[in-house]
Design a protein around this motif. Structure first.
Motif, PDB file in Angstrom:
ATOM      1  N   PHE A 148       0.837  -1.201   0.000  1.00 31.27           N
ATOM      2  CA  PHE A 148       0.000   0.000   0.000  1.00 31.27           C
ATOM      3  C   PHE A 148       0.877   1.259   0.000  1.00 31.27           C
ATOM      4  N   ASN A 151       2.432   1.888  -3.321  1.00 29.15           N
ATOM      5  CA  ASN A 151       1.533   2.130  -4.460  1.00 29.15           C
ATOM      6  C   ASN A 151       0.648   3.359  -4.321  1.00 29.15           C
ATOM      7  N   MET A 152       0.495   3.851  -3.105  1.00 27.28           N
ATOM      8  CA  MET A 152      -0.376   5.008  -2.916  1.00 27.28           C
ATOM      9  C   MET A 152       0.394   6.318  -3.069  1.00 27.28           C
ATOM     10  N   PHE A 249      -8.001   3.292  -7.320  1.00 25.24           N
ATOM     11  CA  PHE A 249      -7.391   2.696  -6.127  1.00 25.24           C
ATOM     12  C   PHE A 249      -7.853   1.252  -5.906  1.00 25.24           C
ATOM     13  N   ILE A 252      -5.238  -1.431  -5.815  1.00 30.35           N
ATOM     14  CA  ILE A 252      -4.309  -1.294  -4.684  1.00 30.35           C
ATOM     15  C   ILE A 252      -4.986  -1.787  -3.407  1.00 30.35           C
TER      16      ILE A 252
END
Ligand code: A3P
Length: 293
Positions: A148, A151-152, A249, A252
């Protein structure tokens, strides 16, 4: 380039010694949160990031709305009222004015938070609202949070797993240390208006898990309704719908959805280090017994 991230110092802010994403919250919001007024029928869902909070939220929303038998019109109104507030509703997200706007939400409000008790409004523990705490074994939680983080766009990236692991162990991540979070919640576990449930038990038997949740909140559903919700909230079903529900999102947030994916990344030494830390922090507690892995 588009993938370039802002420096970590700009992405996170510190409040009371704990880090939070600057794009989602602010010190002023966390300050304003203290005067948030809890309603006795609020449904509070608490859990450290990546413990499966989006899944739990979906299950509880389905259970609550099935119990309440909202008409289609009512359902639309409720969803719109919440969407106006924010896309990922978390009590600690938004501008300081969000709490004033939350007053307009119809009951029963379903409220999510990743915060530890000391940052939550006192009214939450003084009133009659019920709190459901979600737990997940710390190893899978760490791995899930690692992906997370990387990827965020609102969170800084880590160059290596080892570097990230050290940050997880010392609590230098958004929402602080998972171990501190667990130790703190452990002090509230006897509270009559609190219940805990684990990601692992929901995976093992979602219907049984949902029945416990429904009983705790006083919702009554039929056998068929529980199994319909279990299907609708399975990892596969939620992942398939995620473009619609969570936009870009989606991929993810709905990554693997299994128990034990920590084995892909943990070294033997890291495995031992975490076992030891877990034992030191919450070994022997009721809470620890819930977290099987
Ligand atoms: P993984 O990264 O291990 O796959 P949160 O919602 O608190 O951010 O937690 C995210 C974790 O919950 C992710 O774990 C995600 O895949 C998992 N998850 C989301 N929906 C799920 C579902 N319906 N069933 C099981 N796990 C789910």
């Amino acid at each position: 380039s588009e993938n370039e991230k802002t420096s970590p110092e700009d992405l996170l802010f510190s409040y009371d010694g704990i880090l939070y994403p600057a794009a989602l919250s602010s010190p002023e919001t966390l300050e304003a949160l203290k005067s948030f007024e809890t309603r006795s029928n609020d449904v509070i869902l608490a859990g450290y990031p990546k413990t499966g909070t989006n899944w739990l939220e979906e299950m509880v929303r389905e259970i609550e709305s099935t119990d309440a038998k909202y008409t289609e019109e009512e359902m639309k109104e409720r969803i719109n009222a919440e969407k106006e507030l924010q896309m990922f509703p978390r009590l600690e997200f938004g501008d300081p004015g969000v709490f004033e706007r939350m007053k307009k939400l119809p009951s029963r409000r379903i409220i999510l938070t990743h915060l530890s008790p000391h940052l939550l409004p006192p009214s939450l523990f003084q009133g009659k609202a019920k709190i459901l705490l979600l737990l997940r074994n710390p190893k899978d939680t760490a791995v899930s949070y690692y992906h997370f983080y990387n990827n965020m766009p609102v969170l800084p990236s880590f160059a290596t797993w080892d570097e990230y692991f050290a940050a997880f162990m010392s609590g230098k991540l958004a929402w602080g240390s998972y171990f501190d979070h667990l130790m703190e919640w452990n002090r509230y576990i006897d509270h009559e208006r609190m219940m805990m449930i684990s990601y692992e038990e929901l995976k093992e038997n979602p219907v049984l898990g949902m029945k416990k949740i429904a009983a705790f909140f006083g919702f009554s559903l039929s056998e068929e309704e529980f199994s319909r919700i279990a299907k609708k909230t399975s990892f596969q079903a939620m992942k398939e719908k995620s473009k619609e529900t969570h936009g870009k999102f989606g991929d993810i947030l709905f990554r693997k959805g299994v128990v034990g994916s920590w084995r892909d990344l943990f070294s033997e030494a890291q495995n031992e280090e975490m076992d030891q830390k877990f034992e030191e922090c919450i070994g022997g507690t009721i809470l620890a017994m819930k977290i099987k892995y």
